[in-house]
Design a protein around this motif. Structure first.
Motif, PDB file in Angstrom:
ATOM      1  N   GLY A 264     -12.777   1.459  11.407  1.00 22.09           N
ATOM      2  CA  GLY A 264     -12.950   2.372  10.211  1.00 22.09           C
ATOM      3  C   GLY A 264     -11.916   3.086   9.324  1.00 22.09           C
ATOM      4  O   GLY A 264     -12.013   3.528   8.410  1.00 22.09           O
ATOM      5  N   GLY A 265     -10.604   2.754  10.047  1.00 21.14           N
ATOM      6  CA  GLY A 265      -9.433   2.911   9.347  1.00 21.14           C
ATOM      7  C   GLY A 265      -8.946   2.150   8.318  1.00 21.14           C
ATOM      8  O   GLY A 265      -9.541   1.383   7.817  1.00 21.14           O
ATOM      9  N   SER A 266      -7.841   2.588   7.872  1.00 19.24           N
ATOM     10  CA  SER A 266      -7.146   1.713   6.797  1.00 19.24           C
ATOM     11  C   SER A 266      -5.762   1.563   6.880  1.00 19.24           C
ATOM     12  O   SER A 266      -5.111   2.114   7.750  1.00 19.24           O
ATOM     13  N   LEU A 267      -5.139   0.158   6.258  1.00 19.60           N
ATOM     14  CA  LEU A 267      -4.003  -0.240   6.384  1.00 19.60           C
ATOM     15  C   LEU A 267      -3.567  -0.676   4.953  1.00 19.60           C
ATOM     16  O   LEU A 267      -4.439  -1.150   4.318  1.00 19.60           O
ATOM     17  N   ARG A 268      -2.100  -0.510   4.631  1.00 15.02           N
ATOM     18  CA  ARG A 268      -1.690  -1.421   3.415  1.00 15.02           C
ATOM     19  C   ARG A 268      -0.716  -2.422   3.680  1.00 15.02           C
ATOM     20  O   ARG A 268       0.376  -1.800   4.274  1.00 15.02           O
ATOM     21  N   LEU A 269      -0.815  -3.482   3.485  1.00 15.37           N
ATOM     22  CA  LEU A 269       0.397  -4.505   3.773  1.00 15.37           C
ATOM     23  C   LEU A 269       0.904  -4.622   2.277  1.00 15.37           C
ATOM     24  O   LEU A 269       0.404  -4.745   1.154  1.00 15.37           O
ATOM     25  N   SER A 270       2.330  -5.031   2.523  1.00 19.82           N
ATOM     26  CA  SER A 270       2.956  -5.317   1.403  1.00 19.82           C
ATOM     27  C   SER A 270       3.815  -6.752   1.511  1.00 19.82           C
ATOM     28  O   SER A 270       4.035  -6.812   2.978  1.00 19.82           O
ATOM     29  N   CYS A 271       4.104  -7.389   0.434  1.00 15.82           N
ATOM     30  CA  CYS A 271       4.925  -8.727   0.737  1.00 15.82           C
ATOM     31  C   CYS A 271       5.674  -8.757  -0.542  1.00 15.82           C
ATOM     32  O   CYS A 271       5.237  -9.003  -1.688  1.00 15.82           O
ATOM     33  N   ALA A 272       6.959  -8.615  -0.217  1.00 17.27           N
ATOM     34  CA  ALA A 272       8.134  -8.892  -1.466  1.00 17.27           C
ATOM     35  C   ALA A 272       8.588 -10.273  -1.174  1.00 17.27           C
ATOM     36  O   ALA A 272       9.124 -10.723  -0.212  1.00 17.27           O
ATOM     37  N   ALA A 273       8.473 -10.773  -2.493  1.00 17.20           N
ATOM     38  CA  ALA A 273       9.439 -11.975  -2.694  1.00 17.20           C
ATOM     39  C   ALA A 273      10.675 -11.964  -3.055  1.00 17.20           C
ATOM     40  O   ALA A 273      10.839 -11.019  -4.117  1.00 17.20           O
ATOM     41  N   SER A 274      11.751 -12.551  -2.657  1.00 16.69           N
ATOM     42  CA  SER A 274      13.126 -12.456  -2.836  1.00 16.69           C
ATOM     43  C   SER A 274      13.921 -13.637  -3.250  1.00 16.69           C
ATOM     44  O   SER A 274      13.451 -14.531  -2.645  1.00 16.69           O
ATOM     45  N   GLY A 275      15.096 -13.546  -3.921  1.00 18.35           N
ATOM     46  CA  GLY A 275      15.791 -15.045  -4.048  1.00 18.35           C
ATOM     47  C   GLY A 275      15.926 -15.423  -5.393  1.00 18.35           C
ATOM     48  O   GLY A 275      15.539 -14.706  -6.369  1.00 18.35           O
ATOM     49  N   SER A 276      16.083 -16.744  -5.619  1.00 14.19           N
ATOM     50  CA  SER A 276      16.333 -17.233  -6.732  1.00 14.19           C
ATOM     51  C   SER A 276      14.994 -17.896  -7.456  1.00 14.19           C
ATOM     52  O   SER A 276      14.773 -19.158  -7.058  1.00 14.19           O
TER      53      SER A 276
ATOM     54  N   LYS B 154       8.000  -6.306  -9.654  1.00 13.66           N
ATOM     55  CA  LYS B 154       8.802  -6.284  -8.229  1.00 13.66           C
ATOM     56  C   LYS B 154       8.625  -7.431  -7.425  1.00 13.66           C
ATOM     57  O   LYS B 154       8.899  -7.545  -6.432  1.00 13.66           O
ATOM     58  N   ASN B 155       7.748  -8.476  -7.837  1.00 11.29           N
ATOM     59  CA  ASN B 155       7.435  -9.864  -7.336  1.00 11.29           C
ATOM     60  C   ASN B 155       6.929  -9.235  -6.003  1.00 11.29           C
ATOM     61  O   ASN B 155       7.212  -9.886  -4.792  1.00 11.29           O
ATOM     62  N   THR B 156       5.974  -8.428  -5.747  1.00 13.42           N
ATOM     63  CA  THR B 156       5.383  -7.937  -4.634  1.00 13.42           C
ATOM     64  C   THR B 156       3.756  -7.903  -4.610  1.00 13.42           C
ATOM     65  O   THR B 156       3.019  -7.703  -5.777  1.00 13.42           O
ATOM     66  N   VAL B 157       3.200  -8.407  -3.539  1.00 16.33           N
ATOM     67  CA  VAL B 157       1.635  -8.406  -3.331  1.00 16.33           C
ATOM     68  C   VAL B 157       1.305  -7.452  -2.293  1.00 16.33           C
ATOM     69  O   VAL B 157       2.115  -7.217  -1.454  1.00 16.33           O
ATOM     70  N   TYR B 158       0.088  -6.664  -2.456  1.00 17.05           N
ATOM     71  CA  TYR B 158      -0.275  -5.773  -1.831  1.00 17.05           C
ATOM     72  C   TYR B 158      -1.907  -6.170  -0.986  1.00 17.05           C
ATOM     73  O   TYR B 158      -2.507  -6.820  -1.980  1.00 17.05           O
ATOM     74  N   LEU B 159      -2.029  -5.614  -0.190  1.00 18.36           N
ATOM     75  CA  LEU B 159      -3.385  -5.812   0.564  1.00 18.36           C
ATOM     76  C   LEU B 159      -3.970  -4.464   1.205  1.00 18.36           C
ATOM     77  O   LEU B 159      -3.282  -4.028   2.028  1.00 18.36           O
ATOM     78  N   GLN B 160      -4.911  -3.759   0.349  1.00 16.73           N
ATOM     79  CA  GLN B 160      -5.653  -2.608   0.875  1.00 16.73           C
ATOM     80  C   GLN B 160      -6.523  -2.730   1.618  1.00 16.73           C
ATOM     81  O   GLN B 160      -7.348  -3.491   1.179  1.00 16.73           O
ATOM     82  N   MET B 161      -6.394  -2.644   2.958  1.00 11.03           N
ATOM     83  CA  MET B 161      -7.638  -2.789   3.922  1.00 11.03           C
ATOM     84  C   MET B 161      -8.308  -1.473   4.285  1.00 11.03           C
ATOM     85  O   MET B 161      -7.714  -0.466   4.931  1.00 11.03           O
ATOM     86  N   ASN B 162      -9.575  -1.440   4.013  1.00 11.40           N
ATOM     87  CA  ASN B 162     -10.301  -0.277   4.171  1.00 11.40           C
ATOM     88  C   ASN B 162     -11.535  -0.595   5.021  1.00 11.40           C
ATOM     89  O   ASN B 162     -11.809  -1.728   5.098  1.00 11.40           O
ATOM     90  N   SER B 163     -11.897   0.351   5.921  1.00 17.32           N
ATOM     91  CA  SER B 163     -13.195   0.216   6.807  1.00 17.32           C
ATOM     92  C   SER B 163     -13.004  -0.941   7.713  1.00 17.32           C
ATOM     93  O   SER B 163     -13.728  -1.930   7.757  1.00 17.32           O
ATOM     94  N   LEU B 164     -11.842  -0.951   8.360  1.00 20.42           N
ATOM     95  CA  LEU B 164     -11.198  -2.180   9.069  1.00 20.42           C
ATOM     96  C   LEU B 164     -12.312  -2.061  10.355  1.00 20.42           C
ATOM     97  O   LEU B 164     -12.713  -1.108  10.962  1.00 20.42           O
TER      98      LEU B 164
END
Length: 122
Positions: A15-27, A75-85
């Motif tokens: 029932g809880g929540s988490l937020r994942l982040s992923c940042a891309a970096s480089g050329s 920011k070259n970043t993707v997020y995943l908001q996860m609710n009601s886990l």
């Protein structure tokens, strides 16, 4: 060199929540699609959600209405908001991106992050 670095996994109660982040970096010349996959031991990696550079999204049926994917192109970043886990969401979550490196002369490649563990348990 292009890298994807994930963060935000951990242990959460049902029932809880988490937020994942992923940042891309480089050329990086451009990032086409970004997404999240997950894998449990003994099973194949499965798609969770994807998002295009224009913001179009796609979700696995098992996470629709509970998870939300978003991205910050600046920011070259993707997020995943996860609710009601749920316990069945327990897996290693991998970031995925289709990226054209500067040195690739407009040829895109698929990149993967190292994975982050999400455990849903009481």
């Amino acid at each position: 060199q292009v890298q994807l670095v994930e963060s935000g996994g951990g242990l959460v109660q049902p029932g809880g929540s988490l937020r994942l982040s992923c940042a891309a970096s480089g050329s990086i010349f451009s990032i086409i699609n970004m997404g999240w996959y997950r894998q449990v031991p003994g099973k194949e990696r499965e798609l969770v959600a994807t998002i295009t550079s224009g913001g179009s999204t796609n979700y696995a049926d098992s996470v629709k209405d509970r998870f939300t994917i978003s991205r910050d192109n600046a920011k070259n970043t993707v997020y995943l908001q996860m609710n009601s886990l749920k316990p069945e969401d327990t897996a290693v979550y991998y970031c995925n991106a289709l990226i054209t490196p500067i040195a690739a002369k407009f040829v895109p490649y698929t990149y993967w992050g190292q994975g982050t563990q999400v455990t849903v348990s009481s």
